[in-house]
Design an enzyme around this catalytic site. Structure first.
Site, PDB file in Angstrom:
ATOM      1  N   THR A  40      -5.853   2.227   9.225  1.00 36.79           N
ATOM      2  CA  THR A  40      -4.985   3.309   9.709  1.00 36.79           C
ATOM      3  C   THR A  40      -5.766   4.349  10.505  1.00 36.79           C
ATOM      4  O   THR A  40      -5.290   4.844  11.528  1.00 36.79           O
ATOM      5  CB  THR A  40      -4.237   3.977   8.533  1.00 36.79           C
ATOM      6  OG1 THR A  40      -3.419   3.001   7.880  1.00 36.79           O
ATOM      7  CG2 THR A  40      -3.353   5.118   9.015  1.00 36.79           C
TER       8      THR A  40
ATOM      9  N   ASP B  86      -6.083  -4.633   0.548  1.00 35.85           N
ATOM     10  CA  ASP B  86      -7.084  -4.742   1.615  1.00 35.85           C
ATOM     11  C   ASP B  86      -7.688  -6.136   1.693  1.00 35.85           C
ATOM     12  O   ASP B  86      -8.119  -6.571   2.766  1.00 35.85           O
ATOM     13  CB  ASP B  86      -8.222  -3.736   1.396  1.00 35.85           C
ATOM     14  CG  ASP B  86      -7.777  -2.292   1.481  1.00 35.85           C
ATOM     15  OD1 ASP B  86      -7.094  -1.950   2.463  1.00 35.85           O
ATOM     16  OD2 ASP B  86      -8.116  -1.501   0.583  1.00 35.85           O
TER      17      ASP B  86
ATOM     18  N   GLU C 259       0.819  -1.213   0.000  1.00 34.01           N
ATOM     19  CA  GLU C 259       0.000   0.000   0.000  1.00 34.01           C
ATOM     20  C   GLU C 259       0.850   1.260   0.000  1.00 34.01           C
ATOM     21  O   GLU C 259       0.617   2.181  -0.793  1.00 34.01           O
ATOM     22  CB  GLU C 259      -0.933   0.022   1.216  1.00 34.01           C
ATOM     23  CG  GLU C 259      -1.749   1.303   1.277  1.00 34.01           C
ATOM     24  CD  GLU C 259      -2.761   1.349   2.403  1.00 34.01           C
ATOM     25  OE1 GLU C 259      -3.582   2.280   2.396  1.00 34.01           O
ATOM     26  OE2 GLU C 259      -2.736   0.465   3.277  1.00 34.01           O
TER      27      GLU C 259
ATOM     28  N   ILE D 225      -0.780  -1.676   7.764  1.00 30.54           N
ATOM     29  CA  ILE D 225      -1.797  -1.384   8.780  1.00 30.54           C
ATOM     30  C   ILE D 225      -3.121  -1.214   8.057  1.00 30.54           C
ATOM     31  O   ILE D 225      -3.386  -0.163   7.463  1.00 30.54           O
ATOM     32  CB  ILE D 225      -1.478  -0.110   9.593  1.00 30.54           C
ATOM     33  CG1 ILE D 225      -0.136  -0.235  10.315  1.00 30.54           C
ATOM     34  CG2 ILE D 225      -2.596   0.159  10.598  1.00 30.54           C
ATOM     35  CD1 ILE D 225       0.231   0.994  11.149  1.00 30.54           C
ATOM     36  N   ASP D 226      -3.946  -2.241   8.074  1.00 30.19           N
ATOM     37  CA  ASP D 226      -5.294  -2.107   7.526  1.00 30.19           C
ATOM     38  C   ASP D 226      -6.169  -1.573   8.652  1.00 30.19           C
ATOM     39  O   ASP D 226      -6.375  -2.235   9.663  1.00 30.19           O
ATOM     40  CB  ASP D 226      -5.823  -3.454   7.032  1.00 30.19           C
ATOM     41  CG  ASP D 226      -7.123  -3.294   6.268  1.00 30.19           C
ATOM     42  OD1 ASP D 226      -7.275  -2.260   5.584  1.00 30.19           O
ATOM     43  OD2 ASP D 226      -7.991  -4.170   6.365  1.00 30.19           O
TER      44      ASP D 226
ATOM     45  N   ASP E 177      -0.617  -5.036   3.205  1.00 31.30           N
ATOM     46  CA  ASP E 177      -1.161  -3.839   3.847  1.00 31.30           C
ATOM     47  C   ASP E 177      -0.573  -3.803   5.255  1.00 31.30           C
ATOM     48  O   ASP E 177      -0.956  -4.610   6.107  1.00 31.30           O
ATOM     49  CB  ASP E 177      -2.688  -3.884   3.905  1.00 31.30           C
ATOM     50  CG  ASP E 177      -3.289  -2.540   4.294  1.00 31.30           C
ATOM     51  OD1 ASP E 177      -2.543  -1.695   4.828  1.00 31.30           O
ATOM     52  OD2 ASP E 177      -4.496  -2.332   4.077  1.00 31.30           O
TER      53      ASP E 177
END
Length: 277
Positions: free
Chosen positions: A95, A220, A70, A92-93, A90
């Protein structure tokens, strides 16, 4: 014959846990929050730090593999999925959840070969839940096998979705209109956790019956999609056609009956694909 990708999956679990420790430590402290595409599309130094840590560790062990991350894409790299073994990350899915210390934050890793996902790892790190799935071998949370719900009646279902990061009035109207159509069928309820990966894992556990969203990205859903299907669920495009990882839209449901009903009700929001310039 030995599983050629099991070692990669084991390494992904180890890295996801290490990344989760970094995230859980950082969530306690003050953050430097930056903006990407809009005032509500957030990124932090921890997002960038975790992705760099994951990719550098994987590159060292598997130098011939490819990556879609990402934050790398946000920095200008392309989201091109080839036949080469590809890690879709990802860091930190969720954020926005992370920034507000809302406790649903996940490290998500999907691994594709020949453009097909072979395994997925989603670590909901504040909860301490490690979701994993290997193609053909089932889905698990902290070692416990997962199974989707058996609900076929949409009027008795619990759905999950997100409002998304777009604040364009036309898009917001379409998002809310879609929610209204489904809500008034009626369904038992609609929930939003704030992370696509965790939403999909909730479908895999049977806690939710279906998830839909338009505006997500491949990173995601790459990790969580296979967790849904290996738990007995289905992935579908919002048009009712086959799911396309790069299309930025998905229905993840316990069965085709609910997925097709959701597809029938909702209006498609026009989006640029992840693999388009």
């Amino acid at each position: 014959m030995a599983d050629p990708w099991q070692e990669c999956m084991d390494y992904a679990v180890t890295l996801a846990r290490q990344a989760g420790e970094v995230v859980c430590e950082a969530i306690k402290n003050e953050m430097n929050v930056m903006l990407k595409s809009s005032p509500v599309d957030l990124v932090t130094a921890t997002d960038q730090k975790v992705e760099k840590m994951l990719i550098s560790s994987i590159k060292e062990k598997y130098p011939s593999h490819s990556f879609i991350g990402e934050e790398s894409v946000a920095a200008g790299e392309k989201s091109i999925l080839t036949d080469n073994p590809t890690w879709i990350i990802d860091p930190i899915d969720g954020t926005t959840n992370f920034v507000h210390r809302f406790p649903f934050v996940a490290v998500s890793i999907g691994f594709a070969v020949n453009k097909k996902i072979e395994f997925g790892v989603v670590y909901s790190c504040v909860e301490g839940k490690m979701y994993t799935a290997r193609k053909g071998k089932g889905a698990f949370c902290n070692g416990q096998k997962l199974q989707v719900s058996q609900q076929e009646d949409i009027t008795k279902s619990l759905l999950v979705t997100e409002l998304g990061s777009s604040r364009t009035p036309e898009t917001v109207r379409m998002v809310l209109s879609n929610m209204e159509k489904l809500f008034c069928i009626p369904v038992h309820g609609i929930r939003s956790v704030g992370t696509a990966a965790v939403n999909m894992c909730l479908v895999a556990t049977g806690g939710a019956d279906a998830y839909y969203e338009m505006g997500i990205h491949c990173w995601d859903v790459a990790g969580a999609g296979i967790i849904v299907t290996e738990a007995g669920g289905v992935l579908m495009d919002v048009t009712g056609g086959p799911f396309d990882l790069m299309s930025r839209r998905v229905i993840a449901a316990n069965n085709r009956i609910l997925a097709e009903r959701i597809a029938k009700e909702i209006q498609v929001i026009p989006l640029q694909r992840d693999d388009e310039d």
